[in-house]
Structure formats: C-alpha cells, structure tokens
Scaffold this active site. Structure first.
Site, PDB file in Angstrom:
ATOM      1  N   GLN A 115       0.951  -1.058   0.004  1.00  0.00           N
ATOM      2  CA  GLN A 115      -0.120  -0.074  -0.057  1.00  0.00           C
ATOM      3  C   GLN A 115       0.808   0.960  -0.095  1.00  0.00           C
ATOM      4  O   GLN A 115       0.356   2.264  -0.213  1.00  0.00           O
ATOM      5  CB  GLN A 115      -0.785  -0.045   1.357  1.00  0.00           C
ATOM      6  N   ASP A 156       6.214   4.840  -1.478  1.00  0.00           N
ATOM      7  CA  ASP A 156       7.512   5.469  -1.321  1.00  0.00           C
ATOM      8  C   ASP A 156       8.766   4.691  -1.920  1.00  0.00           C
ATOM      9  O   ASP A 156       9.833   5.083  -2.061  1.00  0.00           O
ATOM     10  CB  ASP A 156       7.799   5.452   0.159  1.00  0.00           C
ATOM     11  N   HIS A 192      -1.357   1.445  -4.533  1.00  0.00           N
ATOM     12  CA  HIS A 192      -1.654   2.930  -4.330  1.00  0.00           C
ATOM     13  C   HIS A 192      -0.471   3.721  -5.239  1.00  0.00           C
ATOM     14  O   HIS A 192      -0.374   4.847  -5.088  1.00  0.00           O
ATOM     15  CB  HIS A 192      -1.677   3.294  -3.126  1.00  0.00           C
ATOM     16  N   CYS A 252       2.513  11.128 -17.055  1.00  0.00           N
ATOM     17  CA  CYS A 252       1.342  11.845 -17.808  1.00  0.00           C
ATOM     18  C   CYS A 252       0.131  10.976 -17.551  1.00  0.00           C
ATOM     19  O   CYS A 252       0.121   9.668 -17.748  1.00  0.00           O
ATOM     20  CB  CYS A 252       1.577  11.892 -19.128  1.00  0.00           C
ATOM     21  N   CYS A 271       2.423  17.284 -20.169  1.00  0.00           N
ATOM     22  CA  CYS A 271       3.131  16.660 -21.042  1.00  0.00           C
ATOM     23  C   CYS A 271       3.998  16.976 -22.245  1.00  0.00           C
ATOM     24  O   CYS A 271       2.934  17.631 -23.029  1.00  0.00           O
ATOM     25  CB  CYS A 271       2.349  15.087 -21.226  1.00  0.00           C
ATOM     26  N   CYS A 323       1.840  14.740 -25.195  1.00  0.00           N
ATOM     27  CA  CYS A 323       0.503  14.869 -25.566  1.00  0.00           C
ATOM     28  C   CYS A 323      -0.076  15.982 -24.973  1.00  0.00           C
ATOM     29  O   CYS A 323      -1.479  16.217 -25.011  1.00  0.00           O
ATOM     30  CB  CYS A 323      -0.170  13.604 -25.246  1.00  0.00           C
TER      31      CYS A 323
HETATM   32 ZN   LIG Z   1       1.428  12.477 -22.229  1.00  0.00          ZN
END
Ligand SMILES: [Zn+2]
Length: 251
Positions: free
Chosen positions: A103, A106, A123, A131, A156, A159
């Site tokens: 979970q 880090d 997580h 992105c 990004c 895109c």
């Molecule tokens: Zn992107």
C-alpha cells in the site's frame, strides 16, 4: 525482543511455506522515518484531501497538489530501506516470497533490492510522475525546478496531458493490473504475511481475508490491533524490523 516464541513460530511458518506473499502498509516505512499520513495526527487528517476530479478540473488544485508533494520531498528523498525491508528482500531472493504487495508509495521495497516485477503497488508510487494520458515518465526533481521557476508543473511534452505523481489519489480508480496481480498472487499463496497495515483501507485490506478464505495461513505484524487479528493464525505486536530481521536472520 519480548516475543521470542512468536518469532520462532513465524520462522517455522516461513520455512514450511511453499509460496508466501508479503503485504506491507505504512508501518514498515515509519521505521524509515516516513510518517503515516492516515494515522491520527497525520497530514491527511489535517489537510482536506484533493480528489482526483478536482485535480483534473482545476489548475489551483493541481498547484496545491504539487506544493504538498514538493513539501514532502526531503522526507522521501532521505528515507532509506530499514531492517524490515531488508528481511523482505532476503525472502524474495531466497525464493520464499513470490510477491510483495504494498500500500506504500515510497518505493522503498525496490530501493532495498526487490526486483520491480516482484512488487505490486496498489496505491502507485510517489517517487516519480507520469502523464495521465500517455504514461510518459517524469522525474520529481525536474518538475520541482520548473514549478519553482514558473509556479506550475507543465503539461506533458508529448501529448499535453496532465502530469501527476504515479500515485492513486483519493477518488481515482484503483489500478486494474495491480489489483488483478495482487489477487492472483494472494490466491496462489499458502502463507500471507501482513507487515505494518491496520487493514482498514479497502479494497486493499480484502487481500488477507481472501488469502485466509482460500486456505492460506495469515500472519499479522503490526504495532496496533487490526481488523483481522481475530482470523489470523499468528499476531505479533512488535516493531517490524526487529521481528522480521530475527525471523529471517537479517540485520
Ligand atoms: Zn502525455
């Protein structure tokens, strides 16, 4: 260690297991100096969380999200794997643990030497960014430099999608591939070892229940009581580093 008999029992269970899975939560990383954000007094109880929809909808929310992330950077950057992480890594290298489901965001299991393909991050991971549209990877230090210069993290390059830490935010869907992999590993395990999770955050906390229902033995090492202690085969309320270090023979 006060609880020598329990550690000996854990050692025996690991030796007898044909395929074990380790499941880790914040408790293993607090021993590396990373605060438990969800604990009483943790920052997630002091600051209102920013939900994924807000992140997508508002530049202010994106800026605030990044401000909070950069404020944590010294802690994440300074954190090193501890004895608990090293014990888990040793079990993976010895072939006794097939997967580490975590979970935590880090990256400390990878930093301790566990191969990336043995780690299932439920997580996500806060040590880099991606992105949201094309998954291009970005490094935190570079984003921080731009943020400090321009007051925002740019979209990004490829895109123009939003760039966000590779974590699962509040209100964001759980990662499908990681959830499926965690389920498969859980179903294949005959021993399921929980390290430092209070097992209250669902759906992640459903995995130990699933393991137990599927006939696996369940071990919980956590400082406080958890919601699943009553169905566990072994509960150890001691520090994780010392417990696992002794059980595995790692310093
Ligand atoms: Zn992107």
């Amino acid at each position: 260690m006060q609880n020598r008999a329990s550690v000996a029992e854990l050692k025996r269970m690991i030796a007898q297991s044909g395929r074990a899975v380790v499941f880790t939560g914040a408790g293993i990383s607090t021993e590396s100096g990373i605060p438990d954000f969800r604990s009483p007094g943790g920052i997630w109880t002091k600051m209102a969380p920013i939900y994924f929809d807000e992140f997508l909808a508002s530049q202010d929310a994106r800026n605030e999200t990044w401000r909070r992330r950069f404020a944590m950077e010294e802690i994440f950057r300074a954190a090193a794997p501890n004895r608990g992480h090293r014990a888990v890594d040793a079990l993976v290298r010895r072939g006794q643990v097939d997967a580490v489901i975590t979970q935590n965001i880090d990256g400390l299991h990878e930093a301790s030497g566990v191969p990336r393909d043995k780690i299932v991050e439920l997580h996500g991971n806060t040590t880099y960014a991606t992105c949201l549209d094309c998954s291009e990877r970005y490094e935190i230090a570079e984003l921080r430099a731009v943020f400090e210069r321009d007051g925002a993290v740019p979209p990004c390059d490829k895109c123009f999608g939003h760039v966000k830490t590779a974590t699962v935010s509040f209100g964001q869907a759980m990662p499908v591939a990681a959830m499926r992999r965690a389920e498969q590993e859980t179903m294949a395990a005959d021993l399921f070892i929980v390290l430092g999770s209070s097992l209250v955050v669902y759906p992640a906390a459903a995995f130990p229940e699933l393991a137990k229902r599927n006939g696996a033995q369940l071990v919980i090492v956590n400082r406080e009581e958890t919601g699943l202690d009553r169905i566990a085969d072994l509960v150890i309320r001691e520090p994780i580093g010392d417990t696992m270090g002794e059980a595995v023979g790692v310093n």
